[in-house]
Motif scaffolding. Sequence first.
Motif, PDB file in Angstrom:
ATOM      1  N   GLN A  55       0.823  -1.202   0.000  1.00 41.18           N
ATOM      2  CA  GLN A  55       0.000   0.000   0.000  1.00 41.18           C
ATOM      3  C   GLN A  55       0.863   1.260   0.000  1.00 41.18           C
ATOM      4  OE1 GLN A  55      -2.652  -0.363   3.340  1.00 41.18           O
ATOM      5  NE2 GLN A  55      -3.739  -2.119   2.483  1.00 41.18           N
ATOM      6  N   VAL A  56       1.941   1.247   0.786  1.00 42.05           N
ATOM      7  CA  VAL A  56       2.855   2.395   0.805  1.00 42.05           C
ATOM      8  C   VAL A  56       3.514   2.562  -0.558  1.00 42.05           C
ATOM      9  CG1 VAL A  56       4.965   3.332   1.828  1.00 42.05           C
ATOM     10  CG2 VAL A  56       3.260   2.205   3.276  1.00 42.05           C
ATOM     11  N   TYR A  57       3.960   1.463  -1.134  1.00 46.55           N
ATOM     12  CA  TYR A  57       4.575   1.502  -2.460  1.00 46.55           C
ATOM     13  C   TYR A  57       3.602   2.067  -3.490  1.00 46.55           C
ATOM     14  CZ  TYR A  57       6.526  -0.241  -6.877  1.00 46.55           C
ATOM     15  OH  TYR A  57       6.997  -0.336  -8.165  1.00 46.55           O
ATOM     16  N   ILE A  58       2.365   1.614  -3.420  1.00 45.44           N
ATOM     17  CA  ILE A  58       1.356   2.072  -4.387  1.00 45.44           C
ATOM     18  C   ILE A  58       1.105   3.568  -4.245  1.00 45.44           C
ATOM     19  CG2 ILE A  58      -1.095   1.893  -4.971  1.00 45.44           C
ATOM     20  CD1 ILE A  58      -0.875  -1.106  -4.256  1.00 45.44           C
ATOM     21  N   LEU A  59       1.000   4.058  -3.022  1.00 42.59           N
ATOM     22  CA  LEU A  59       0.783   5.490  -2.809  1.00 42.59           C
ATOM     23  C   LEU A  59       1.940   6.324  -3.344  1.00 42.59           C
ATOM     24  CD1 LEU A  59      -0.787   5.675   0.775  1.00 42.59           C
ATOM     25  CD2 LEU A  59      -1.896   6.219  -1.394  1.00 42.59           C
ATOM     26  N   ASN A  60       3.162   5.886  -3.087  1.00 43.72           N
ATOM     27  CA  ASN A  60       4.330   6.644  -3.547  1.00 43.72           C
ATOM     28  C   ASN A  60       4.436   6.641  -5.069  1.00 43.72           C
ATOM     29  OD1 ASN A  60       5.070   7.258  -0.917  1.00 43.72           O
ATOM     30  ND2 ASN A  60       6.472   5.523  -0.736  1.00 43.72           N
TER      31      ASN A  60
END
Length: 400
Positions: A55-60
Amino acid sequence: MKKFDKDRLALGVAAPVLAVVGALVVTALVLLATGKEPFHAFDVMVNYGSKTDSQVYILNKATTYYLAGLAVAVGFRMNLFNIGVDGQYRLAAFFAAAAGGAMSIPGIIQIPVIILTAMVVGALWAAIAGVLKVTRGVSEVISTIMLNSLAGIVIGYFLRDGRLGVTDKAANMISTKPLPSSSHLFNFTTSTDPVFGFIVFAVLAGVIYWFVLSRTRFGFDLRAVGRSESAAEASGVSVKKMVVTSMLISGAMAGLVGMPTLLNQSYEYGTDFPTGIGFTGIAVALLGRNNPIGIGIGALLWAFLERASNGLEFEGYDKEIVGVIQGVIVLAVVIAYELVRRYGITRQQRQVGAELAAASGPGNGTGPGTGNGSGNGTGNGNGNGNGPDSGPDDKQEVTA
């Protein structure tokens, strides 16, 4: 809610639903053709993409894709195809990194200077294509593609040891001088990797994009030129000025694309700086139909698919299948929206035809006539004078 509003809402929902269903069906067929089970692949993608670190990767990733989509969408609303976002953001990030590394001022001043430098460089590089179009008639597609290559050449020339580059022997690479720690942008701490703080600026850019294009005279003129240059020029809009201005704004927005990586992750511009984001922005803008919210959803979807490809590799699927899925989704969205648009136009035409036919009514004859056959009333069509009824049946058939 009016019936017209309900119809518009239904058509607006039908397009993405049709696109998703079509993309899933085609993707399932492709997976079956390769001997893989499609439902298991979809389950793997959802489970892997829903993890916290994913999820963090996707947001960034979506932050950079969103900015690239906005940059492309500005040109699309003007009916301009800015294919040069890739070169614009890379050149902007390079000179912004070089300027930031050469300064030693408080971060509260340095960070805005770096961002403004990137926006100015991106705007000026994009303006070249705009000027060529209005002065020499050069297609912006050709000029921006060529400017992408030129941007790489310019970066390669200056990114050398002794010019604007510094050799890192340990990493065996060349980069600009690192930004001082005071100019590192804040991050949002999570249990895994941090979320880029530049996501706040991305949201702000989307709000500005919506307000300028939807709530200002400039935005109205821009959209008018995109729909019909001749009509806009007849109403007093300078088409040439709007072309150059739109390219300036698109380039300035493209200058922001590299900022999340520069200010939140790498803190320098090196040979490993991300490339190709500008072309991803084209797909994201198409997915979002140039709408800021739609572009955001498209950016998240694109980042999700990229992240999910790692999970597919672990399960023995070919990683390239995600590229096929992305291409299918773009095609499905374009086709679905076009089909829904044509259906909506046809339906409106039929509704207007039915309303006109109902308004005219059957037997719209005249009242008592005179000798010359001209009636003076709106009776039931039974004239009592010497002349014939002058009002023929006005019922018309209006075809869509």
